[in-house]
Design an enzyme around this catalytic site. Structure first.
Site, mmCIF file in Angstrom:
data_model
loop_
_atom_site.group_PDB
_atom_site.id
_atom_site.type_symbol
_atom_site.label_atom_id
_atom_site.label_comp_id
_atom_site.label_asym_id
_atom_site.label_seq_id
_atom_site.Cartn_x
_atom_site.Cartn_y
_atom_site.Cartn_z
ATOM 1 C CB SER A 125 -16.685 48.103 -52.252
ATOM 2 O OG SER A 125 -15.348 47.803 -52.359
ATOM 3 C CG HIS A 146 -15.826 50.808 -56.829
ATOM 4 N ND1 HIS A 146 -16.849 49.977 -57.220
ATOM 5 C CD2 HIS A 146 -15.089 50.112 -55.936
ATOM 6 C CE1 HIS A 146 -16.723 48.824 -56.586
ATOM 7 N NE2 HIS A 146 -15.675 48.885 -55.808
ATOM 8 C CD GLU A 158 -19.502 50.723 -60.061
ATOM 9 O OE1 GLU A 158 -20.511 50.150 -60.461
ATOM 10 O OE2 GLU A 158 -19.047 50.553 -58.913
ATOM 11 C CG ASN A 196 -19.282 45.979 -55.463
ATOM 12 O OD1 ASN A 196 -18.824 45.201 -56.287
ATOM 13 N ND2 ASN A 196 -18.528 46.705 -54.666
HETATM 14 N N1 CAA Z 1 -2.681 41.980 -60.833
HETATM 15 C C1 CAA Z 1 -2.250 42.355 -62.061
HETATM 16 N N2 CAA Z 1 -2.493 41.630 -63.163
HETATM 17 C C2 CAA Z 1 -3.146 40.464 -63.018
HETATM 18 C C3 CAA Z 1 -3.611 40.011 -61.765
HETATM 19 C C4 CAA Z 1 -3.344 40.826 -60.644
HETATM 20 N N3 CAA Z 1 -3.752 40.496 -59.408
HETATM 21 N N4 CAA Z 1 -4.243 38.827 -61.949
HETATM 22 C C5 CAA Z 1 -4.186 38.560 -63.258
HETATM 23 N N5 CAA Z 1 -3.527 39.540 -63.900
HETATM 24 C C6 CAA Z 1 -3.269 39.638 -65.329
HETATM 25 C C7 CAA Z 1 -2.289 38.600 -65.797
HETATM 26 O O1 CAA Z 1 -0.954 39.052 -65.679
HETATM 27 C C8 CAA Z 1 -2.690 38.433 -67.236
HETATM 28 O O2 CAA Z 1 -2.177 39.540 -67.970
HETATM 29 P P1 CAA Z 1 -1.739 39.381 -69.505
HETATM 30 O O3 CAA Z 1 -2.974 38.966 -70.249
HETATM 31 O O4 CAA Z 1 -1.273 40.765 -69.867
HETATM 32 O O5 CAA Z 1 -0.670 38.357 -69.522
HETATM 33 C C9 CAA Z 1 -4.212 38.586 -67.200
HETATM 34 O O6 CAA Z 1 -4.482 39.331 -66.015
HETATM 35 C C10 CAA Z 1 -4.927 37.261 -67.125
HETATM 36 O O7 CAA Z 1 -4.443 36.550 -65.990
HETATM 37 P P2 CAA Z 1 -4.261 34.971 -65.895
HETATM 38 O O8 CAA Z 1 -3.961 34.404 -67.240
HETATM 39 O O9 CAA Z 1 -3.318 34.662 -64.792
HETATM 40 O O10 CAA Z 1 -5.628 34.476 -65.345
HETATM 41 P P3 CAA Z 1 -7.060 34.514 -65.963
HETATM 42 O O11 CAA Z 1 -7.096 34.642 -67.424
HETATM 43 O O12 CAA Z 1 -7.674 33.343 -65.304
HETATM 44 O O13 CAA Z 1 -7.679 35.857 -65.359
HETATM 45 C C11 CAA Z 1 -8.714 37.224 -63.752
HETATM 46 C C12 CAA Z 1 -7.680 36.124 -63.997
HETATM 47 C C13 CAA Z 1 -8.241 38.503 -64.414
HETATM 48 C C14 CAA Z 1 -8.801 37.410 -62.252
HETATM 49 C C15 CAA Z 1 -10.089 36.772 -64.370
HETATM 50 O O14 CAA Z 1 -10.403 35.512 -63.865
HETATM 51 C C16 CAA Z 1 -11.221 37.731 -64.071
HETATM 52 O O15 CAA Z 1 -11.345 38.760 -64.692
HETATM 53 N N6 CAA Z 1 -12.068 37.345 -63.110
HETATM 54 C C17 CAA Z 1 -13.226 38.171 -62.687
HETATM 55 C C18 CAA Z 1 -12.777 39.119 -61.615
HETATM 56 C C19 CAA Z 1 -13.893 40.000 -61.144
HETATM 57 O O16 CAA Z 1 -15.074 39.702 -61.241
HETATM 58 N N7 CAA Z 1 -13.493 41.145 -60.562
HETATM 59 C C20 CAA Z 1 -14.447 42.082 -59.955
HETATM 60 C C21 CAA Z 1 -14.579 41.781 -58.492
HETATM 61 S S1 CAA Z 1 -15.711 42.859 -57.702
HETATM 62 C C22 CAA Z 1 -14.813 44.225 -57.415
HETATM 63 O O17 CAA Z 1 -13.672 44.354 -57.738
HETATM 64 C C23 CAA Z 1 -15.548 45.326 -56.766
HETATM 65 C C24 CAA Z 1 -15.525 45.293 -55.312
HETATM 66 O O18 CAA Z 1 -15.776 46.386 -54.750
HETATM 67 C C25 CAA Z 1 -15.331 44.097 -54.503
HETATM 68 P P1 NAD Z 2 -6.930 44.977 -48.117
HETATM 69 O O1 NAD Z 2 -7.294 44.459 -46.779
HETATM 70 O O2 NAD Z 2 -6.333 44.042 -49.100
HETATM 71 O O3 NAD Z 2 -5.927 46.222 -47.981
HETATM 72 C C1 NAD Z 2 -6.133 47.303 -47.137
HETATM 73 C C2 NAD Z 2 -4.788 47.925 -46.850
HETATM 74 O O4 NAD Z 2 -4.976 49.160 -46.182
HETATM 75 C C3 NAD Z 2 -3.926 47.056 -45.951
HETATM 76 O O5 NAD Z 2 -2.688 46.849 -46.588
HETATM 77 C C4 NAD Z 2 -3.787 47.877 -44.681
HETATM 78 O O6 NAD Z 2 -2.524 47.730 -44.066
HETATM 79 C C5 NAD Z 2 -3.955 49.294 -45.209
HETATM 80 N N1 NAD Z 2 -4.402 50.270 -44.210
HETATM 81 C C6 NAD Z 2 -5.357 50.121 -43.268
HETATM 82 N N2 NAD Z 2 -5.468 51.265 -42.543
HETATM 83 C C7 NAD Z 2 -4.585 52.139 -43.063
HETATM 84 C C8 NAD Z 2 -4.226 53.480 -42.745
HETATM 85 N N3 NAD Z 2 -4.823 54.122 -41.766
HETATM 86 N N4 NAD Z 2 -3.279 54.088 -43.492
HETATM 87 C C9 NAD Z 2 -2.677 53.442 -44.492
HETATM 88 N N5 NAD Z 2 -2.971 52.170 -44.830
HETATM 89 C C10 NAD Z 2 -3.912 51.527 -44.122
HETATM 90 O O7 NAD Z 2 -8.246 45.647 -48.709
HETATM 91 P P2 NAD Z 2 -8.657 45.900 -50.230
HETATM 92 O O8 NAD Z 2 -9.379 44.713 -50.715
HETATM 93 O O9 NAD Z 2 -7.485 46.398 -50.968
HETATM 94 O O10 NAD Z 2 -9.733 47.051 -50.060
HETATM 95 C C11 NAD Z 2 -9.359 48.416 -50.000
HETATM 96 C C12 NAD Z 2 -10.548 49.272 -50.383
HETATM 97 O O11 NAD Z 2 -10.896 49.008 -51.722
HETATM 98 C C13 NAD Z 2 -11.792 48.991 -49.559
HETATM 99 O O12 NAD Z 2 -12.502 50.175 -49.396
HETATM 100 C C14 NAD Z 2 -12.554 48.024 -50.449
HETATM 101 O O13 NAD Z 2 -13.923 48.011 -50.198
HETATM 102 C C15 NAD Z 2 -12.246 48.593 -51.818
HETATM 103 N N6 NAD Z 2 -12.352 47.663 -52.941
HETATM 104 C C16 NAD Z 2 -12.000 46.366 -52.805
HETATM 105 C C17 NAD Z 2 -12.073 45.527 -53.900
HETATM 106 C C18 NAD Z 2 -11.679 44.089 -53.799
HETATM 107 O O14 NAD Z 2 -12.033 43.302 -54.687
HETATM 108 N N7 NAD Z 2 -10.953 43.665 -52.797
HETATM 109 C C19 NAD Z 2 -12.486 46.029 -55.136
HETATM 110 C C20 NAD Z 2 -12.818 47.383 -55.248
HETATM 111 C C21 NAD Z 2 -12.749 48.194 -54.134
#
Ligand code: CAA
Ligand code: NAD
Length: 597
Positions: A125, A146, A158, A196
């Protein structure tokens, strides 16, 4: 680019089957690919399997796929603890914890396992893809891919191109992602990439608000959902992302950019140390039914039914001062909820204008079959306009929505103090002025409060209820209860610039402008990233053009003056657009040109 695609991908390896890896494995398997999922031990494999079964099970329950299709999908995925099983993979996507050392060691190990033409991708990320890639003997075949959480849901991916990523690798991965129905956006290797970088300043700020007890977790989240139409609030989103992952992302971004706003809020570290990682561990900002469950259950912080605000004042007649967009919306809200409303304007034509606007809104609703002539008659029957402020002497609460100018508003409050009966609540809809300055000119500061409605007031659910240091608690409680009575979602916060929503929203918009100005990404790519990666209803530039760049600049300046955060300083490009008169849609040109549309 696509015509240079050379590789056929059929077997995909995914390393790490946590929050992201399991979702990524599912995406590939859904599209017919053979997937080899690698975890570090049997417990990891078991959890990965549960993730996959849970997700496909939900799809079956919702009748999005049949049990046979789910079985077929799961049948395409082999789970193992042996990295050597990846020898047959055409593409490997690494999704282990956000640690440079762990990721580098994996890319080093892959050298001796995968074929020379296999493509290697990291789902990091924020970490440097370049650094990860150099752990491999062929950094040219390494890219960042990503995915966004949940990977099966969000369309954005991304693609991070390093200075050595080979063009054919980039083209092939782009083509592959498109074939999965994803929307790939290519960007350079900078911590946080597009989404992000913009998201985490906002999320971290929300954590600081919560940590500083400015507002409750429920109110912070409700504010962004109901004020901006976000699918989830920032604290619930952090729980979905995982607090350990979020901490690492912020830490990496801070170390690269030294932006104080990215220095992880201290409480994040405390949660992570305590093992409260969010949904995946069953507890983070909220408590969940079980690890990995989206169902929030009550905990000691959850407001109980006994905490429900009660009307401590007898409110029958509502006064509204003003005849503009907000005032007429507020009149409509109270009248529709059954209150008698008396509003005042500076001239009969303005007063008539409010009635005409409400009538027009009703006629539209009637045309659409959502209201009746009878309801229109009833509501308009409860509304009375006047040009004399003195007529407000009998109102139980007055809400002012006149010009956003402190001198004008304080004069009004002096007058209201003279006119309104003792005990009447005096409320302002100001979005940026200090409410205590209005309270102070009255002899009843305890009865003065903010009610920050959102535009269009008749439709937007949110009201920020803003108490000053002098506001009586019973007044706050009555106003919260009143909002509930009129069908609004009220959140409670203190008297400082931006309240909850604007303080969280505008620095994020400003950051987007700074990113554009730095030529890191185009306005289209940034808008796409935020809409398709985070499911926001509008991209930042779309929103800026709707809000108006002049309005956004004014709010950003307020925030900067109040908090003195260097990171809140308005983006020079925003100032230039305002100077040029490119104010947004209302001017025909803002970040985009609307003149020919
Ligand atoms: N895995 C697979 N499918 C999922 C899921 C999951 N974990 N969570 C929800 N879904 C699916 C559901 O099955 C449902 O699918 P259908 O429409 O086909 O039935 C759909 O998504 C909508 O789900 P819900 O009705 O249960 O819930 P919702 O409408 O409240 O949506 C959400 C849930 C998709 C999480 C929505 O709230 C959302 O998009 N939130 C924003 C999430 C966001 O910002 N993500 C980016 C985070 S940052 C990142 O990812 C980058 C990083 O590096 C950290
Ligand atoms: P997580 O903690 O949910 O999962 C990480 C997994 O990796 C765990 O199941 C762990 O057992 C496994 N693991 C650790 N070391 C390992 C190894 N050496 N070999 C095999 N498996 C190993 O973390 P996450 O949220 O899934 O994040 C995974 C990556 O994705 C990170 O780089 C994170 O920054 C990125 N990412 C996260 C998000 C998010 O919303 N959580 C979104 C986009 C990208």
């Amino acid at each position: 680019m696509t015509d240079t695609a050379t590789r056929e991908f059929s077997t995909v390896g995914v390393i790490g089957l946590g929050t992201m890896g399991a979702g990524i494995a599912e995406v590939f398997a859904r599209n017919g690919y053979t997937v080899i999922g690698v975890e570090q031990n049997d417990a990891g494999v078991q959890r990965g399997r549960e993730h996959l079964e849970h997700s496909t099970g939900r799809a079956v329950k919702r009748e999005k796929m049949t049990q046979a299709q789910a079985d077929e999908l799961l049948g395409r995925i082999t789970l193992t603890t042996q990295m050597s099983d990846l020898a047959v993979a055409d593409l490997v996507v690494e999704a282990v914890v956000e640690s440079l050392e762990v990721k580098k060691s994996i890319f080093r190990t892959l050298d001796d396992i995968v074929r020379p033409d296999a493509v290697l991708a990291t789902n990091t990320s924020s970490l440097s893809v370049t650094e990860i890639s150099t752990a491999n003997s062929k950094p040219g075949r390494v890219v960042g891919v990503h995915f966004f959480n949940p990977a099966p849901v969000q369309n954005l991916v991304e693609i991070i191109r390093t200075v050595v990523t080979e063009p054919d690798v980039l083209a092939d991965v782009q083509e592959l992602l498109r074939s999965l129905g994803k929307n790939p956006v290519v960007c350079g290797d900078k911590a946080g990439f597009i989404a992000n970088t913009l998201l985490f300043g906002y999320l971290n700020h929300a954590v600081s608000m919560y940590e500083g007890k400015y507002a409750s977790r429920e109110d912070i989240d409700a504010a962004m959902r109901f004020g901006c139409g976000y699918p989830m609030g920032p604290l619930a989103l952090l729980d979905l992302i995982g607090l350990d992952t979020a901490y690492e992302i912020l830490d990496t971004m801070y170390k690269q950019g030294r932006d104080r706003l990215h220095a992880p809020a201290p409480i994040l570290k405390q949660y992570v140390t305590a093992g409260l990682l969010g949904r995946k561990s069953g507890r983070g900002f909220y408590t969940y039914e079980a690890p990995d469950s989206p169902v929030v259950v009550a905990d000691p912080q959850t407001p109980s039914a006994d905490d429900k605000p009660q009307l401590r004042h007898d409110i029958k007649l509502v006064g509204v001062v003003g005849t503009g967009t907000m005032a007429s919306g507020i009149v409509e809200v109270f009248a529709k909820a059954g209150y008698d409303v008396l509003f005042t304007g500076r001239g009969q034509d303005k007063v008539d204008g409010v009635v005409a606007t409400i009538t027009k809104n009703f006629d539209k609703q009637i045309q659409r079959g959502r209201a009746t002539e009878e309801q229109k008659g009833e509501v308009l029957g409860r509304v009375r306009g006047t040009t004399s402020l003195d007529d407000l002497k009998d109102v139980d609460i007055v809400v002012e929505a006149i010009a956003e100018d402190l001198a004008i508003k304080t004069t009004l409050f002096e007058n209201l103090d003279e006119i309104c009966k003792p005990g009447a609540i005096l409320a302002t809809t100001t979005s940026s002025l200090p409410i205590i300055s209005m309270a102070k000119v009255t002899k009843r500061p305890q009865d003065v409060i903010g009610m920050h409605f959102f535009n269009p007031a008749a439709i937007m659910k949110l009201v920020e209820v803003v108490s000053t240091v002098a506001t009586d608690e019973a007044v706050t409680e009555s106003v919260l209860a009143l909002c509930d009575e009129v069908g609004k979602v009220a959140v409670k916060c203190g008297d400082r610039a931006g309240f909850i929503v604007n303080a969280l929203l505008f620095p994020y918009l400003n950051d987007a402008v700074k990113m554009l100005e730095a030529h890191y990404a185009t306005a289209d790519d940034i808008d796409t990233a935020m809409k398709q990666g985070c499911a926001l209803p509008m991209g930042p530039f779309e929103l800026l053009d709707v809000v108006g760049n002049d309005v956004s600049l004014a709010i950003q300046k307020e925030l900067y003056l109040e908090f003195r955060e260097p990171g809140f300083s308005p983006a020079p490009l925003l100032e230039h657009l305002v100077t040029a008169g490119y104010l947004g849609r209302k001017a025909g040109r803002g970040f985009r040109d609307y003149s020919s549309r």
